[in-house]
Design a protein around this motif. Structure first.
Motif, mmCIF file in Angstrom:
data_model
loop_
_atom_site.group_PDB
_atom_site.id
_atom_site.type_symbol
_atom_site.label_atom_id
_atom_site.label_comp_id
_atom_site.label_asym_id
_atom_site.label_seq_id
_atom_site.Cartn_x
_atom_site.Cartn_y
_atom_site.Cartn_z
ATOM 1 N N ILE A 62 11.700 6.941 -16.684
ATOM 2 C CA ILE A 62 11.695 5.801 -17.661
ATOM 3 C C ILE A 62 12.701 5.973 -18.585
ATOM 4 C CG2 ILE A 62 10.687 3.940 -18.914
ATOM 5 C CD1 ILE A 62 9.497 3.839 -16.237
ATOM 6 N N ILE A 216 0.116 -4.881 -21.771
ATOM 7 C CA ILE A 216 1.335 -4.369 -21.286
ATOM 8 C C ILE A 216 1.537 -3.692 -20.010
ATOM 9 C CG2 ILE A 216 3.123 -2.454 -21.829
ATOM 10 C CD1 ILE A 216 2.444 -3.149 -24.946
ATOM 11 N N GLN A 220 3.571 -4.698 -17.086
ATOM 12 C CA GLN A 220 4.585 -3.776 -16.404
ATOM 13 C C GLN A 220 4.339 -3.859 -14.743
ATOM 14 O OE1 GLN A 220 4.006 -0.073 -18.660
ATOM 15 N NE2 GLN A 220 5.791 -1.082 -20.091
ATOM 16 N N MET A 243 12.995 -3.425 -17.639
ATOM 17 C CA MET A 243 11.489 -3.882 -17.422
ATOM 18 C C MET A 243 11.029 -4.705 -18.998
ATOM 19 S SD MET A 243 9.768 -0.508 -15.900
ATOM 20 C CE MET A 243 8.045 -1.208 -16.203
ATOM 21 N N LEU A 267 1.710 3.693 -16.506
ATOM 22 C CA LEU A 267 3.170 3.693 -15.952
ATOM 23 C C LEU A 267 3.470 4.977 -15.098
ATOM 24 C CD1 LEU A 267 5.552 1.835 -15.992
ATOM 25 C CD2 LEU A 267 6.547 3.040 -18.058
ATOM 26 N N ARG A 270 2.296 4.344 -11.701
ATOM 27 C CA ARG A 270 2.894 3.090 -11.256
ATOM 28 C C ARG A 270 4.292 3.609 -10.718
ATOM 29 N NH1 ARG A 270 0.636 -1.567 -9.788
ATOM 30 N NH2 ARG A 270 -0.615 -1.124 -11.619
ATOM 31 N N LEU A 285 12.904 0.766 -20.029
ATOM 32 C CA LEU A 285 12.288 -0.206 -21.183
ATOM 33 C C LEU A 285 13.409 -0.333 -22.244
ATOM 34 C CD1 LEU A 285 8.660 1.698 -21.831
ATOM 35 C CD2 LEU A 285 9.298 -0.262 -20.487
#
Lengths: 410, 410
Positions: A62, A216, A220, A243, A267, A270, A285
């Motif tokens: 990320i 959040i 997401q 995102m 996350l 994910r 992000l």
């Protein structure tokens, strides 16, 4: 006067010889160096620490973008350039700022519902990714790209069908001026790809200033799901997925900090299980307030101490012209107190209940209502915390002719 | 989408060849001359007309001061110099502006609860009357006057025990950061007179943005009564009495203009029957918004027209960074629509219901919600009326890097 609570002071601010210390220096030293009050002081160490927390909590996949609008003070933006992976801008003014700082335009994307043609042209020429907000803007962008002979780099901003629950400001869900309703995205994306643009993917922003990790995490998950579906319908891979952000900071009494570890863990799970359409997609992000908000302190001097009908007023040389949101006049329905302290008596116990007001001739100019504070005198400095985001640049600096506050990065 | 009402467009704005005309010129001509949008256009003819109405309605005894904070655009202030009797300022920034315009400082007074020492010194040296806000400020002023060897010109700002009913913003009644509670005024006034200042009298401000003539009439009666009593207790004549202002203008659906004739008639009666303590007192009103508010129009161009979930958005290149109050984010509890029109289709009947929004990436940036307007296209100009006061200077011009709007006086 019955005291009202103050917002929580961000952890880690300490007193030395009675004075609040920022970046290792006392507030009196900082003000002396600036030569005037009010002044916004931003802390490099806090910026670094926040980015460190994020890098630790988030999966390495990320990326982190900085939303320049949160704090466009040039030294802050310059410092962020060494910490973040990209920048998000909202105007040609912010584009010019990044150019002045020699920031790599390949790392920059531009979102905003009302981009003028001259802004589109400047962005195309600079090599900035345009997050397209509508079919009309897309056609204008294509025409300008053709005219100037440069292939535009384009993503589409999506107005999702869901919102971030509990966010301070909802940016998705229902009719919105931002982005394209999700169901119209595939048609426009194919149009752009067929027109030969440099296709950059999607931008899905669902809200801001959320303190709930669950909200959040859910947003997401929804964003990744939607992006996967849209990529499938578009029939082409998404090079990039912005995102959005939405990570909030505590401003008001009772606010609790976001559980960043929980967000990071979810996350990580994910990202380990992405839809196949996003297998090669660069994920990022977009954060503004969360990166810089708690790194800033607004210092203003008490110029008068007065009583009216039994109420004590500490009148400062600052006010809503620098701190519109703290005054309760920006997006707030009910005014609540930000974290405020007497910075030159930072280790003293409360000794009175006072209203801290600004120097403007308007009853709107309030920095703290019925605050329990150490007894302060003319000459003392007041600190308003959480002043690093949407402070200096989001306030009417010229109101009543006072002009902007000083700013410094320490 | 169910339409919401728009505020009333001030009387006298007309269309020529379909376009709104300001100062005899079409909005397209005005924008072409400026070279950009958004632009605030202020009308000399409207400033003159408003002053003419006031001079006709008010007794000749009543002077009219202009509160510079309402609109500090230099050509407007310069034009007002030929129309009004005095100026009220709120900062050393406004003082510097008046100096630059070579305005006679004997006509200027300075009020503000948080005057810094350097501001007091600048005002003393310039020969401006200081409306003193507290005992502490009084002592600082005396000390500075002594140090620089100049006798300060001083009045006292009074926090009265009553308020202007129905005013948009209450400035008196109860505990306030402005001025001195009435009962403490005589002691301080005698202290100042004994200290040898140039005693200038009292400043009593009771509220602002009132549309009720009855409320203003009552407040003025109370102000005159209080000033008479205080003059008696002080035991010295009042050279001057600034009675404040508070005259409002209609912004919102259902608002009716102030009945100026009624206010003038009542004040004529009152002036014919003044308390003997005020027999020689120079009386003045301090007006800002009422003088300039309706003389200004904000013009912004539609840069996108889009639909989202069945709602039409007209996205402009302007927004809350120039029109904070119109966006509903300055002192408003519930957002209501200002008077807004499609300036390039000013004679067309409504053809649709649309949201007019600004170009900022925030849902706060709204110029008109669910407005019934002629169908407009990209390139059309939107007019926001009542933009002459607390517009350009009371908005966060640097928010998102867009910078200030243009301004012109025609």
């Amino acid at each position: 006067m019955k005291p009202k609570g103050l917002g929580p002071i961000p952890a880690g601010f300490e007193a030395h010889d009675g004075q609040l210390v920022i970046g290792g220096r006392s507030v009196s030293e900082l003000v002396e160096e600036t030569g005037r009050t009010p002044v916004f002081v931003y802390s490099r160490a806090r910026l670094d620490a926040r980015l460190g927390e994020l890098r630790s909590a988030l999966p390495p996949r990320i990326g982190i973008n900085y939303a320049v609008k949160a704090n466009p003070f040039a030294p802050v933006v310059q410092h962020m350039a060494g910490l973040v992976d990209g920048f998000d801008i909202a105007s040609s003014g912010e584009l010019a700022l990044l150019k002045d700082l020699s920031i790599d335009m390949a790392r920059v994307s531009f979102a905003g519902p009302g981009k003028r043609n001259d802004e589109l042209e400047a962005a195309i020429k600079a090599g900035v990714t345009l997050n397209c907000e509508s079919e009309g803007e897309a056609e204008r962008t294509l025409a300008i790209g053709e005219r100037v002979g440069i292939t535009p780099q384009m993503a589409i901003r999506v107005n999702p069908d869901f919102e971030m629950k509990g966010s301070g400001m909802k940016m998705g869900g229902g009719a919105k001026p931002f982005g394209l309703d999700a169901e119209r995205v595939p048609v426009l994306a194919r149009r752009l790809i067929e027109a030969g643009v440099d296709w950059r993917g999607l931008h899905i922003f669902t809200g801001s200033q959320a303190l709930s990790a669950d909200a959040i995490i859910e947003a997401q998950a929804n964003v990744i799901g939607l992006a996967g579906r849209l990529a499938g319908e578009i029939g082409a891979p998404l090079p990039k997925l912005n995102m959005g952000g939405g990570f909030g900071i505590p401003y008001f009494p009772g606010d609790e900090p976001l559980d960043l570890a929980a967000v990071g863990d979810a996350l990580t799970d994910r990202v380990a299980d992405l839809p196949m359409e996003l297998a090669e997609t660069q994920l990022c992000l977009e954060l503004g307030r969360y990166l810089v908000g708690e790194a800033g302190v607004y210092l203003t001097r008490i110029v008068d101490r007065k009583e009216s009908h039994g109420v004590t007023y500490l009148v400062t040389d600052g006010g809503l012209h620098h701190q519109l949101a703290a005054s309760g006049n920006f997006g707030a329905v009910v005014r609540r107190n930000y974290p405020v302290a007497i910075a030159t008596r930072f280790d003293e116990e409360p000794g009175e209940v006072a209203n801290v007001v600004g120097c403007l001739c308007t009853p709107l100019d309030r920095l703290a209502d019925a605050a329990e504070l150490p007894r302060a005198e003319v000459g003392d400095l007041v600190a308003v915390f959480c002043a690093g985001a949407y402070g200096a640049s989001a306030s009417p600096a010229n109101f009543l002719g006072h002009g902007p506050a000083a700013e410094m990065l320490v």
